[in-house]
Design an enzyme around this catalytic site. Structure first.
Site, PDB file in Angstrom:
ATOM      1  CE1 TYR A 124      -3.029  -3.018   0.363  1.00 41.31           C
ATOM      2  CE2 TYR A 124      -4.291  -1.622   1.816  1.00 41.31           C
ATOM      3  CZ  TYR A 124      -4.187  -2.774   1.070  1.00 41.31           C
ATOM      4  OH  TYR A 124      -5.214  -3.663   1.030  1.00 41.31           O
ATOM      5  CE  LYS A 190       1.250 -16.805   2.309  1.00 51.71           C
ATOM      6  NZ  LYS A 190       0.620 -18.155   2.311  1.00 51.71           N
ATOM      7  CG  ASP A 223      -2.117 -19.087   4.249  1.00 47.32           C
ATOM      8  OD1 ASP A 223      -1.342 -18.863   5.194  1.00 47.32           O
ATOM      9  OD2 ASP A 223      -1.783 -19.781   3.266  1.00 47.32           O
ATOM     10  CG  ASP A 247      -7.492  -3.332   3.739  1.00 47.42           C
ATOM     11  OD1 ASP A 247      -8.519  -3.111   4.401  1.00 47.42           O
ATOM     12  OD2 ASP A 247      -7.341  -2.953   2.561  1.00 47.42           O
TER      13      ASP A 247
END
Ligand code: NAD
Length: 359
Positions: A124, A190, A223, A247
């Site tokens: 972002y 991740k 995840d 987000d």
């Protein structure tokens, strides 16, 4: 003690939500001196600037603001007021408590988590190279020299994650946990795939965690975190994440507590804090006195806490919770059927919260 607060009604349903919130905040008895300023699409249409200098100057002066949602036109138009605000005031920590209140329809009634999202870095950061552009070609040529091939029909977005940015958001999560009597911080990432960006975030989190020995620390691959949140939400407490995952998991959290109408939040920096709902301006309901003010009212309660008015913050939150639990004087989204004729409006919901505080 009086507190100076910048009051930004916003646009769409913002002004009616902000007005309802202003009334319940005043009813707590805390001495708030409002410095009202505009931002959003109405201000843009009237004066050509969606985020006037005077609004920014007021926030810099007071250091605390409460803001109704503001519309960002899709495609042409102007840049998001929220992005500008976060950048100008370096509001690096987005804090979104997600607690399921009794009386709200949700499959996850045990949910009581706090999302701490990094607000300035990651994908972002706005470092993007359009397919076919000169910058894109230059970057691909440099990457090729480094042995990395990117197809010439690719658009490229860069993901910077720094030690500085990671350390301050991880510390913000731990400080929040300590201040609110929370027990655990989970860092989500991740790092298994993106070793030099998410890997760095995790490395920093692991280095910082021992500075807070009273708070448990763990990490989760993001995840897997999503999977576990919807199977065992009670195992999670404060969750700290880089911008993009933050987000996405914020909206997951909002869904788990019954929807965007209940998700309040804060954007916090070193010198200023702006409190606002997670949801947008819901323009189709503009001026109809219909939408649920809970999210902005809860943001107002977080603002009181930030100002050190803890008792008033608790009184307000308990009153909102009581109105929701009773389920009578609530907006349409809290009724079993959306066309329930007993639903009240935004303003009457505020009346009910004030009645509850005075009871
Ligand atoms: P939205 O959150 O405004 O509305 C989506 C739908 O959610 C609404 O149609 C409504 O059905 C429901 N909803 C939202 N808030 C509600 C409430 N308080 N009570 C009851 N129902 C509610 O999302 P959108 O339509 O995607 O965005 C509208 C505008 O808001 C866009 O211009 C977007 O950029 C902007 N936006 C602003 C902010 C902000 O100012 N912080 C945040 C998100 C979106």
């Amino acid at each position: 003690m009086a507190h100076d607060v910048t009051f930004i009604p916003g646009d769409g349903t913002g002004p009616e939500l902000a007005e309802a919130t202003r009334r319940v905040l005043e009813a707590t008895g805390v001495d708030l001196r409002w410095d009202r300023h505009e931002a959003g699409i109405d201000e843009y249409e009237a004066h050509g600037n969606p985020f006037p200098d005077a609004t920014l100057a007021s926030l810099k002066r007071t250091g605390v603001g409460i803001k109704g949602p503001t519309t960002t036109p899709v495609g042409a138009g102007f840049r998001s007021v929220n992005v500008l605000l976060r950048r100008e005031l370096d509001l690096y920590a987005c804090i979104r408590p997600c607690k399921a209140y009794e009386g709200v329809r949700t499959r996850f009634p045990e949910t009581d988590i706090v999302i701490v999202r990094e607000n300035t870095e990651d994908l972002y950061a706005g470092i993007e190279f359009e397919r076919g552009s000169e910058g894109n070609a230059t970057l691909r040529a440099t990457l090729a020299q480094l042995g990395a091939t990117v197809r010439d029909d690719a658009g490229i977005s860069i993901k910077p994650i720094s030690v500085f940015g990671s350390e301050r958001i991880v510390r913000a999560a731990f400080e929040y946990a300590i201040a609110r009597g929370r027990r655990k911080v989970t860092a989500a990432h991740k790092a298994n795939i993106m070793k030099f960006s998410d890997g760095l975030f995790l490395e920093v989190a692991r280095r910082v965690a021992p500075d807070y020995p009273d708070i448990e620390f763990e990490d989760r691959i993001s995840d897997n975190l999503c999977n576990q949140l919807v199977s065992r939400p009670e195992e999670y407490d404060v969750i700290v994440l880089p911008n993009l995952y933050g987000d996405i998991v914020s909206d997951l959290g909002a869904g788990m507590i019954g929807g965007l109408g209940f998700a309040g939040g804060a954007n916090i920096g070193k010198h200023a804090a702006v409190f606002e709902a997670t949801h947008g301006s819901a323009p189709k309901y503009k001026g109809r006195n219909r939408v649920n003010p809970t999210a902005l009212m809860l943001s107002g309660a977080y603002m009181l806490e930030h100002l050190g008015e803890t008792a008033a913050a608790q009184t307000l939150e308990q009153a909102i919770a009581a109105v929701i639990r009773k389920g009578e004087k609530v907006t349409y989204d809290l009724k079993p059927a959306r066309d329930d004729p007993t639903a009240v409006g935004t303003s009457e919901f505020a009346d009910a919260v004030i009645e509850e505080m005075n009871a």
